[in-house]
Write a protein that holds these residues in place. Sequence first.
Motif, mmCIF file in Angstrom:
data_model
loop_
_atom_site.group_PDB
_atom_site.id
_atom_site.type_symbol
_atom_site.label_atom_id
_atom_site.label_comp_id
_atom_site.label_asym_id
_atom_site.label_seq_id
_atom_site.Cartn_x
_atom_site.Cartn_y
_atom_site.Cartn_z
ATOM 1 N N SER B 43 32.911 39.211 42.685
ATOM 2 C CA SER B 43 32.955 38.959 44.005
ATOM 3 C C SER B 43 31.706 37.925 44.167
ATOM 4 O O SER B 43 30.708 37.977 43.707
ATOM 5 C CB SER B 43 32.699 40.314 45.142
ATOM 6 O OG SER B 43 31.697 40.910 44.707
ATOM 7 N N PHE B 56 36.083 31.403 40.853
ATOM 8 C CA PHE B 56 36.434 32.711 39.948
ATOM 9 C C PHE B 56 36.800 31.858 38.398
ATOM 10 O O PHE B 56 37.732 31.341 38.520
ATOM 11 C CB PHE B 56 37.307 33.386 40.254
ATOM 12 C CG PHE B 56 37.077 34.481 41.713
ATOM 13 C CD1 PHE B 56 37.610 33.820 42.830
ATOM 14 C CD2 PHE B 56 35.950 35.259 41.785
ATOM 15 C CE1 PHE B 56 37.178 34.551 43.840
ATOM 16 C CE2 PHE B 56 35.552 35.792 43.028
ATOM 17 C CZ PHE B 56 36.239 35.418 43.969
ATOM 18 N N ILE B 59 38.953 34.192 33.996
ATOM 19 C CA ILE B 59 39.485 35.461 34.445
ATOM 20 C C ILE B 59 40.249 36.032 33.157
ATOM 21 O O ILE B 59 41.149 35.236 32.620
ATOM 22 C CB ILE B 59 40.436 35.068 35.664
ATOM 23 C CG1 ILE B 59 39.725 34.709 36.639
ATOM 24 C CG2 ILE B 59 41.327 36.334 35.910
ATOM 25 C CD1 ILE B 59 40.721 33.826 37.790
ATOM 26 N N LEU B 66 46.733 39.699 40.431
ATOM 27 C CA LEU B 66 45.359 39.558 40.986
ATOM 28 C C LEU B 66 45.367 39.719 42.516
ATOM 29 O O LEU B 66 46.665 39.308 42.945
ATOM 30 C CB LEU B 66 44.882 38.253 40.683
ATOM 31 C CG LEU B 66 44.529 37.593 39.121
ATOM 32 C CD1 LEU B 66 44.204 36.360 39.245
ATOM 33 C CD2 LEU B 66 43.544 38.619 38.570
ATOM 34 N N ILE B 68 42.961 38.746 46.037
ATOM 35 C CA ILE B 68 41.666 38.122 46.326
ATOM 36 C C ILE B 68 41.662 38.887 47.939
ATOM 37 O O ILE B 68 42.759 38.618 48.735
ATOM 38 C CB ILE B 68 41.689 36.854 46.434
ATOM 39 C CG1 ILE B 68 41.871 36.391 45.067
ATOM 40 C CG2 ILE B 68 40.565 36.425 47.223
ATOM 41 C CD1 ILE B 68 41.861 34.786 45.012
ATOM 42 N N LEU B 200 37.702 39.213 43.704
ATOM 43 C CA LEU B 200 38.553 39.303 43.102
ATOM 44 C C LEU B 200 38.814 40.552 42.470
ATOM 45 O O LEU B 200 38.076 41.145 41.951
ATOM 46 C CB LEU B 200 38.669 38.183 42.025
ATOM 47 C CG LEU B 200 39.564 37.986 41.274
ATOM 48 C CD1 LEU B 200 40.991 37.736 41.674
ATOM 49 C CD2 LEU B 200 39.326 36.946 39.954
#
Lengths: 167, 205
Positions: B43, B56, B59, B66, B68, B200
């Motif tokens: 974050s 981001f 990942i 995912l 957000i 995230l």
Amino acid sequence: MATTYEPIATQTANGSSSFHDFSSIPATYTDLVIIIGGSVGDSGPFLRFNSDSSALYSHTRLFGNGTSAGSGRFLRGAGAPNDTRMEIGLGSLSEIVTNIYHIMNYADTTTHKTILCRGSQAGVNGAYLAAGLYGSTNAISAIRLGNTNSNPYSSGTVMTLYGIKAA
Amino acid sequence: MSLPSRLLGANPSIQVSTLLSGTLTTPSARGTFELGSFESIASTTAGSGGVSSVTFSSIPATYTHLQIRFLSRSDRASGGDYFSMRFNADAGANYYLGHQLQGNGATPTSYANGSGTSILVERVPSADSPASCFAVGVLDILDYANTNKYKTTRSVLGFDGNGSGVVNFASGAWFSNTAISNIVITMVTGLHVQYSRFALYGIKG
């Protein structure tokens, strides 16, 4: 190890209580999520934060009933009790509804609080989205759930408060 | 080797970076690994002066979806603002900007943004909105690591300004089978102001 998305408290309506309170909410999460499943009475539910009945609540909404879509708004200054609580979410006396409230940054003391509500119901106004503004920078430590006509939630209606922690 | 140690080894370098006027700030590494189906990945919160982009990167492909969760406000003078989202630094015309169902407090509208070079997420408040008023939203990227599918996003977003504001259901698409490993979120006109936050999360299915 810490859990990211965890239940804080759950209440089940008894069919006679006019309000349901979540209190002493710890400030250790990033967001709160409230999920209500059941019959929350006609005219719809409301939330009140920190026992604050000041005229600090307003919202913008979008809804669809299967025939047409609509959008509306509620402003502060419209008069008590309506602007002394956040009146967002779907309600029905006879049908089961699901209202999911996202309260982001609830413990932040620099921003006003925006609450996002998604409502789902098989009948009238079946799809619903609203954004409410609680115009206070105070951290939220208590939430009261009720019905705008003071009707009790039906017995068996479940209300669960979750906390989400960001990294 | 314990499970946490093996998992930490698989996710050594998830990073979040912010871009402020062309300067890339120091990425912040993720902290303690958390077990569970819904996990926080990274974050970031915009500091004083705001930021134009949030990134981001790195990942991992170990989740199924995912999510957000965000707060956003723009310093654009008026009219609200939007932010764009790109995956894996793809700046080509490989996106569907989005389909929108929006309510402005008076009229519901539905429209399509068409194809483009990013996904658009709208609308966030601008400087003419009440102070301390932020849009909040939840954006899901389903099957982000699946190499057999294009990527679909869905979002709910809204803000209220006591006489202004919008709420918005939206969807977008990235026409690529590549697993998403990088997300860049850029305010289209202004900056993400101080206290804007993007977090995230990974969801295991």
